[in-house]
Scaffold this motif. Structure first.
Motif: not given
Ligand code: TTP
Ligand code: MG
Length: 415
Positions: A76-85, A89-95
Motif C-alpha cells: 500500500a502506498i501509505s505503508a511505503a510513505l511511512d517507510r520512505l517519505p 514534501n520534505d526536501p531537506d530530509n536525506p532519508e
C-alpha cells in the motif's frame, strides 16, 4: 549421493540446450530513470496514490535504493510513505525518496525496444511479461562462451535502450529463471549443465517454479525445505502425497525441466499507442505521432511475417472518450506506406479535437502467405485469416500483463 555423482547423473541425462532468461531490474523505475537521469542512485518509488489528498494506491515497483527502506511491489502506498517519505514534501530530509506515477505507455515503448534486441539474439523467444522473456540461444552460442554471450545481451540492452537487465543462463527454463534472479540487480549467472544440481540444491522450496505458498507449507511439513531436499525426496512418497504434480516438482528441482522455449501463439493484431501530456490541441503533433506509431506497427508486422487486412486508429479525447476507426482492405498486405496513408486519412475527422492519446493498429492478420515469394495482394482468392478483428493484441498484451494490476488502460483494450 555425493556432488560428483549428481554431476555425472546430470550430464549423462541432460540434453544441453542453452536457455537464457532476461528480467529487467526494477523495470518501471529504470524507465523513469532513463528519461530523468537525475534519479539515478536515488530511492525511487513508482506507484499510484501518493499525491496530496489521495490515500489509496499501491507501489508498482521500487528502486533497489528504496527497497533498502522496506518499500516493495504491491505494498500500500501509505505503508511505503511511512517507510520512505516523499522528497517533494520534505526536501531537506536525506532519508526521503522520489515518487513517480505509473506511465505504462512509456514503459511499453521501452519494453518494445528491449524486445527488438531479444528477437535479434534468440533462436526463439518467449515473452512472459512486460519485463521478462526466455530465449533459446543453443544455436547462437556454446557453453564455453555462454557467459560472454550473456554479457553481450546485457550490454546491448544497456547501451541501446539505457535500462539494466539481469540475465540467467542454464540448460532449462526453470533454472534459467532462478539464475537471473540470483544476483539482481545487474546480475549475470551462468549455470553450466554439470552445475545445475549444485546450483539448485540450496534454493528455498518456495522459489521452485510451480510451488505456491500452500504447497511450500505442505513440503516443509515433510522436512523438505530446499530444492535439494525435494530433488532427493522419495518419488513414490511425493507421488502418494501430491500425485503426478509431486513427481513433476521433483523433476524441476533436479533441473529436469524440458519445456521448450516456444513463442506465444501468433497475435491477432498489432498496435501501438501513446499519450500526450494532458491533452494536445496541436493536431500536427498528433499526426506526427501517429505516423511514427504506424511505422513501428508496420515494422513489427513485417518482422513477424504478418500480413494485415485492416488498418485502424484510436483517438482518445477528453475526458476519456475512446474513438476507433478502421478501414478494411480487399486483401492482406504488408505495406508501411498504406498503413501511413490509411491511418492519416482516418485521423482527418479528429483534426479539431483535443487529443489525449493516439494509436495505430493493424488487424485481421494473416500468416499463411509467409512462404510466398511475392504478394499480388488485392482481389483473387482470399487466404484464411489469422484471427478476428477486435481481439486483444496478444503480443503486446504479454508485455502489459502488469497493467491490469494498476488498473491502467492497456494496449489490449484497443479495439
Ligand atoms: P518485476 O520484474 O517483478 O519487478 P521489477 O522489474 O520492478 O524488479 P526486479 O528487479 O526485482 O525484477 O515486475 C516488472 C514490473 O511489473 C515492475 O517494474 C512493475 C510491475 N509490477 C507491478 O505493477 N506490480 C507488482 O506487484 C509487480 C510485482 C510488478
Ligand atoms: Mg523485473
Amino acid at each position: 549421493m555425493t556432488l560428483d555423482e549428481y554431476t555425472q547423473d546430470a550430464s549423462s541425462t541432460r540434453e544441453e540446450r542453452i536457455v537464457l532468461h532476461v528480467d529487467m531490474d526494477c523495470f518501471y523505475a529504470s524507465c523513469e530513470r532513463r528519461r530523468e537521469p537525475e534519479l539515478a542512485g536515488e530511492p525511487l518509488v513508482v506507484g499510484m496514490g501518493y499525491e496530496a489528498g489521495k490515500t489509496v494506491g499501491a507501489v508498482a515497483t521500487a528502486s533497489y535504493e528504496a527497497r533498502e527502506y522496506g518499500v516493495e511491489s504491491a505494498q500500500a502506498i501509505s505503508a511505503a510513505l511511512d517507510r520512505l517519505p516523499r522528497k517533494a514534501n520534505d526536501p531537506d530530509n536525506p532519508e526521503a525518496g522520489y515518487y513517480r506515477p505509473v506511465d505504462i505507455d512509456y514503459y511499453q515503448n521501452v519494453a518494445s525496444e528491449v524486445k527488438e534486441i531479444l528477437y535479434e539474439l534468440g533462436d526463439t523467444v518467449r515473452e512472459v511479461s512486460i519485463d521478462e522473456a526466455y530465449l533459446d540461444v543453443t544455436e547462437r552460442t556454446a557453453w564455453e562462451v555462454a557467459e560472454g554471450f550473456g554479457r553481450h545481451v546485457k550490454q546491448r540492452i544497456s547501451r541501446e535502450v539505457g535500462v539494466p537487465a539481469s540475465v540467467g543462463v542454464a540448460p532449462d527454463m526453470s533454472t534459467a529463471k532462478l539464475a537471473s534472479d540470483y544476483d539482481k540487480p545487474d546480475g549475470l549467472v551462468v549455470v553450466q549443465p554439470e552445475e545445475v544440481r549444485k546450483f539448485l540444491a540450496p534454493i528455498d522450496i518456495a522459489d521452485v517454479h510451480g510451488v505456491g505458498p500452500v504447497r511450500a507449507r505442505e513440503l516443509r511439513a515433510l522436512d523438505i525445505e530446499t530444492a535439494g531436499d525435494l530433488a532427493d525426496a522419495d518419488p513414490y512418497e511425493l507421488e502418494a502425497e501430491f500425485g503426478d504434480r509431486g513427481r513433476e516438482l521433483r523433476r524441476r528441482a533436479r533441473g529436469e525441466d524440458d519445456r521448450p522455449v516456444e513463442p506465444r501463439g501468433d497475435p491477432k493484431s498489432l498496435s501501438r499507442e501513446s499519450s500526450f501530456d494532458g491533452a494536445t490541441q496541436d493536431f500536427d503533433a498528433v499526426r506526427e505521432q501517429a505516423a511514427a506509431l504506424g511505422e513501428a506497427v508496420a515494422d513489427r508486422a513485417s518482422r513477424k511475417n504478418a500480413f494485415y487486412r485492416t488498418i485502424g486508429v484510436k483517438v482518445v479525447t477528453p475526458p476519456y472518450d475512446v474513438h476507433t476507426r478502421a478501414e478494411s482492405l480487399p486483401g492482406p498486405v504488408d505495406d508501411p506506406d498504406l498503413v501511413h496513408d490509411v491511418s492519416q486519412g482516418l485521423l482527418d475527422e479528429f483534426a479539431d479535437e483535443a487529443v489525449r492519446k493516439v494509436g495505430v493498429r493493424v488487424s485481421n492478420l494473416d500468416f499463411s502467405e509467409r512462404d510466398q515469394t511475392s504478394l499480388t495482394g488485392f482481389g483473387g482468392d482470399e487466404p484464411s485469416t489469422g484471427g478476428e478483428d477486435g481481439d486483444a493484441d496478444e503480443g503486446d498484451r504479454d508485455w502489459s500483463r502488469d497493467d491490469e494490476r494498476e488498473g491502467q488502460a492497456s494496449l489490449g483494450e484497443f479495439e
